[in-house]
Scaffold this motif. Structure first.
Motif, PDB file in Angstrom:
ATOM      1  N   MET A   1      12.654 -15.989  12.170  1.00 44.97           N
ATOM      2  CA  MET A   1      12.515 -14.784  12.643  1.00 44.97           C
ATOM      3  C   MET A   1      11.939 -14.577  11.612  1.00 44.97           C
ATOM      4  O   MET A   1      10.892 -13.479  12.585  1.00 44.97           O
ATOM      5  N   VAL A   2      11.870 -14.771  10.489  1.00 44.17           N
ATOM      6  CA  VAL A   2      10.457 -13.980   9.779  1.00 44.17           C
ATOM      7  C   VAL A   2       9.754 -14.465   9.760  1.00 44.17           C
ATOM      8  O   VAL A   2       8.227 -14.004   9.950  1.00 44.17           O
ATOM      9  N   ARG A   3       9.604 -16.133  10.285  1.00 40.62           N
ATOM     10  CA  ARG A   3       7.984 -16.329  10.526  1.00 40.62           C
ATOM     11  C   ARG A   3       7.936 -16.227  11.585  1.00 40.62           C
ATOM     12  O   ARG A   3       5.992 -15.753  11.892  1.00 40.62           O
ATOM     13  N   ILE A   4       8.305 -16.028  13.102  1.00 44.61           N
ATOM     14  CA  ILE A   4       7.553 -14.915  13.718  1.00 44.61           C
ATOM     15  C   ILE A   4       6.888 -13.637  13.956  1.00 44.61           C
ATOM     16  O   ILE A   4       6.356 -13.236  13.630  1.00 44.61           O
ATOM     17  N   PHE A   5       8.528 -12.752  12.839  1.00 40.97           N
ATOM     18  CA  PHE A   5       7.298 -11.650  11.786  1.00 40.97           C
ATOM     19  C   PHE A   5       6.802 -11.972  11.974  1.00 40.97           C
ATOM     20  O   PHE A   5       4.901 -10.976  11.529  1.00 40.97           O
ATOM     21  N   LYS A   6       5.466 -12.625  10.464  1.00 37.35           N
ATOM     22  CA  LYS A   6       5.167 -13.055  10.042  1.00 37.35           C
ATOM     23  C   LYS A   6       3.709 -13.114  10.520  1.00 37.35           C
ATOM     24  O   LYS A   6       2.213 -12.859  10.629  1.00 37.35           O
ATOM     25  N   ILE A   7       3.859 -13.634  11.704  1.00 40.51           N
ATOM     26  CA  ILE A   7       3.208 -14.823  12.838  1.00 40.51           C
ATOM     27  C   ILE A   7       2.127 -13.584  13.753  1.00 40.51           C
ATOM     28  O   ILE A   7       1.046 -12.893  13.611  1.00 40.51           O
ATOM     29  N   VAL A   8       3.435 -12.090  14.479  1.00 40.38           N
ATOM     30  CA  VAL A   8       2.952 -11.455  14.568  1.00 40.38           C
ATOM     31  C   VAL A   8       2.222  -9.837  14.198  1.00 40.38           C
ATOM     32  O   VAL A   8       1.461  -9.469  13.852  1.00 40.38           O
ATOM     33  N   ALA A   9       3.106  -9.729  12.441  1.00 44.24           N
ATOM     34  CA  ALA A   9       2.744  -8.785  12.121  1.00 44.24           C
ATOM     35  C   ALA A   9       0.675  -9.185  11.642  1.00 44.24           C
ATOM     36  O   ALA A   9      -0.357  -8.502  11.048  1.00 44.24           O
ATOM     37  N   THR A  10       0.413 -10.646  11.385  1.00 42.61           N
ATOM     38  CA  THR A  10      -0.547 -10.692  10.849  1.00 42.61           C
ATOM     39  C   THR A  10      -1.778 -10.700  12.480  1.00 42.61           C
ATOM     40  O   THR A  10      -2.878  -9.870  12.305  1.00 42.61           O
ATOM     41  N   LYS A  67      12.347   1.200   3.195  1.00 38.68           N
ATOM     42  CA  LYS A  67      11.567  -0.556   4.263  1.00 38.68           C
ATOM     43  C   LYS A  67      11.369  -0.288   5.343  1.00 38.68           C
ATOM     44  O   LYS A  67      10.320  -0.778   5.415  1.00 38.68           O
ATOM     45  N   LEU A  68      12.078   0.044   6.315  1.00 34.19           N
ATOM     46  CA  LEU A  68      11.742  -0.046   7.656  1.00 34.19           C
ATOM     47  C   LEU A  68      10.959   0.947   7.835  1.00 34.19           C
ATOM     48  O   LEU A  68       9.687   0.644   8.665  1.00 34.19           O
ATOM     49  N   LEU A  69      10.834   2.176   7.338  1.00 32.42           N
ATOM     50  CA  LEU A  69       9.741   3.265   7.161  1.00 32.42           C
ATOM     51  C   LEU A  69       8.556   2.774   6.539  1.00 32.42           C
ATOM     52  O   LEU A  69       7.335   3.162   7.534  1.00 32.42           O
ATOM     53  N   LEU A  70       8.314   2.065   5.559  1.00 31.10           N
ATOM     54  CA  LEU A  70       7.191   1.343   4.950  1.00 31.10           C
ATOM     55  C   LEU A  70       6.576   0.387   6.131  1.00 31.10           C
ATOM     56  O   LEU A  70       5.798   0.327   6.060  1.00 31.10           O
ATOM     57  N   VAL A  71       7.322  -0.608   6.379  1.00 23.73           N
ATOM     58  CA  VAL A  71       6.809  -1.585   8.023  1.00 23.73           C
ATOM     59  C   VAL A  71       6.169  -0.956   8.710  1.00 23.73           C
ATOM     60  O   VAL A  71       4.960  -0.726   8.946  1.00 23.73           O
ATOM     61  N   LEU A  72       7.179   0.520   9.369  1.00 30.94           N
ATOM     62  CA  LEU A  72       6.701   0.527  10.157  1.00 30.94           C
ATOM     63  C   LEU A  72       5.299   1.594  10.230  1.00 30.94           C
ATOM     64  O   LEU A  72       4.404   1.033  11.051  1.00 30.94           O
ATOM     65  N   VAL A  73       4.853   2.431   9.429  1.00 26.57           N
ATOM     66  CA  VAL A  73       4.286   2.571   8.707  1.00 26.57           C
ATOM     67  C   VAL A  73       2.554   2.360   8.340  1.00 26.57           C
ATOM     68  O   VAL A  73       1.514   2.261   8.641  1.00 26.57           O
ATOM     69  N   ALA A  74       2.486   0.606   8.145  1.00 24.52           N
ATOM     70  CA  ALA A  74       2.097  -0.469   8.421  1.00 24.52           C
ATOM     71  C   ALA A  74       0.827  -0.713   8.958  1.00 24.52           C
ATOM     72  O   ALA A  74      -0.120  -0.627   8.997  1.00 24.52           O
ATOM     73  N   SER A  75       2.078   0.027   9.979  1.00 16.45           N
ATOM     74  CA  SER A  75       1.735  -1.023  11.257  1.00 16.45           C
ATOM     75  C   SER A  75      -0.105  -0.520  12.078  1.00 16.45           C
ATOM     76  O   SER A  75      -0.235  -0.383  12.483  1.00 16.45           O
ATOM     77  N   ILE A  76       0.009   1.315  11.906  1.00 17.91           N
ATOM     78  CA  ILE A  76      -1.175   1.991  11.674  1.00 17.91           C
ATOM     79  C   ILE A  76      -2.203   2.307  10.761  1.00 17.91           C
ATOM     80  O   ILE A  76      -2.848   3.006  10.926  1.00 17.91           O
ATOM     81  N   PRO A  78      -4.786   0.021   8.403  1.00 13.53           N
ATOM     82  CA  PRO A  78      -5.386  -0.494   8.334  1.00 13.53           C
ATOM     83  C   PRO A  78      -5.674  -1.758   7.312  1.00 13.53           C
ATOM     84  O   PRO A  78      -5.479  -0.670   6.326  1.00 13.53           O
ATOM     85  N   PHE A  79      -4.943  -2.921   7.540  1.00 11.35           N
ATOM     86  CA  PHE A  79      -4.872  -3.806   6.133  1.00 11.35           C
ATOM     87  C   PHE A  79      -3.681  -3.781   5.792  1.00 11.35           C
ATOM     88  O   PHE A  79      -3.103  -4.526   4.922  1.00 11.35           O
ATOM     89  N   GLY A  80      -2.631  -2.796   6.706  1.00 13.30           N
ATOM     90  CA  GLY A  80      -1.029  -2.459   6.407  1.00 13.30           C
ATOM     91  C   GLY A  80      -0.475  -3.350   6.500  1.00 13.30           C
ATOM     92  O   GLY A  80       0.615  -4.183   5.841  1.00 13.30           O
ATOM     93  N   THR A  81      -0.303  -4.397   7.891  1.00 17.75           N
ATOM     94  CA  THR A  81      -0.089  -5.529   7.888  1.00 17.75           C
ATOM     95  C   THR A  81       0.122  -6.700   6.578  1.00 17.75           C
ATOM     96  O   THR A  81       1.377  -7.036   6.520  1.00 17.75           O
ATOM     97  N   PHE A  82      -1.070  -6.882   6.554  1.00 21.13           N
ATOM     98  CA  PHE A  82      -0.960  -8.121   5.807  1.00 21.13           C
ATOM     99  C   PHE A  82      -0.985  -7.600   4.452  1.00 21.13           C
ATOM    100  O   PHE A  82      -0.340  -8.525   3.178  1.00 21.13           O
ATOM    101  N   TYR A  83      -1.332  -6.353   3.985  1.00 19.46           N
ATOM    102  CA  TYR A  83      -0.211  -6.003   2.190  1.00 19.46           C
ATOM    103  C   TYR A  83       1.320  -6.105   2.734  1.00 19.46           C
ATOM    104  O   TYR A  83       2.070  -6.621   1.778  1.00 19.46           O
ATOM    105  N   ILE A  84       2.064  -5.097   3.507  1.00 19.02           N
ATOM    106  CA  ILE A  84       3.297  -5.721   4.031  1.00 19.02           C
ATOM    107  C   ILE A  84       3.788  -7.074   3.491  1.00 19.02           C
ATOM    108  O   ILE A  84       4.936  -7.879   3.608  1.00 19.02           O
ATOM    109  N   GLU A  85       3.126  -8.210   4.551  1.00 18.08           N
ATOM    110  CA  GLU A  85       3.762  -9.450   4.703  1.00 18.08           C
ATOM    111  C   GLU A  85       3.740  -9.670   3.282  1.00 18.08           C
ATOM    112  O   GLU A  85       4.156 -10.963   3.415  1.00 18.08           O
ATOM    113  N   TYR A  86       2.814  -9.490   2.697  1.00 18.67           N
ATOM    114  CA  TYR A  86       1.800 -10.742   1.028  1.00 18.67           C
ATOM    115  C   TYR A  86       3.812  -9.779  -0.124  1.00 18.67           C
ATOM    116  O   TYR A  86       4.185 -10.116  -0.315  1.00 18.67           O
TER     117      TYR A  86
END
Length: 95
Positions: A1-10, A67-76, A78-86
């Motif tokens: 599941m984490v692997r799929i999330f990382k791909i979708v996040a990128t 953590k969930l809220l941080l992950v969700l805010v990062a999606s809006i 720019p570059f937020g999803t990359f930071y969360i993935e890292y």
């Protein structure tokens, strides 16, 4: 599941950047609006997938709400999803 999330996040992060820095400038500066719709649609689908997968991972891995809220805010952001993935997923085993 984490692997799929990382791909979708990128992909979601790349689609947001493509929308902001390629499709929208083409529309407003070069009067070429035909790229906004497909890039925007792809970004919308990836955004929904990102949010759904984030909630699924919250349940699966028992994330705190913060953590969930941080992950969700990062999606809006720019570059937020990359930071969360890292920050949260670079050291985890892929499942």
């Amino acid at each position: 599941m984490v692997r799929i999330f990382k791909i979708v996040a990128t992909l979601e992060g790349l689609s947001l950047l493509a929308l902001f820095f390629i499709a929208m400038p083409l529309k407003y500066y070069f009067e070429t609006p035909e790229y906004v719709r497909p890039v925007g649609m792809a970004h919308g689908i990836l955004f929904i997938a990102y949010v759904v997968l984030a909630f699924m991972l919250k349940m699966e891995q028992n994330w705190p709400v913060k953590k969930l809220l941080l992950v969700l805010v990062a999606s809006i952001i720019p570059f937020g999803t990359f930071y969360i993935e890292y920050k949260y997923f670079s050291k985890q085993q892929q499942s």
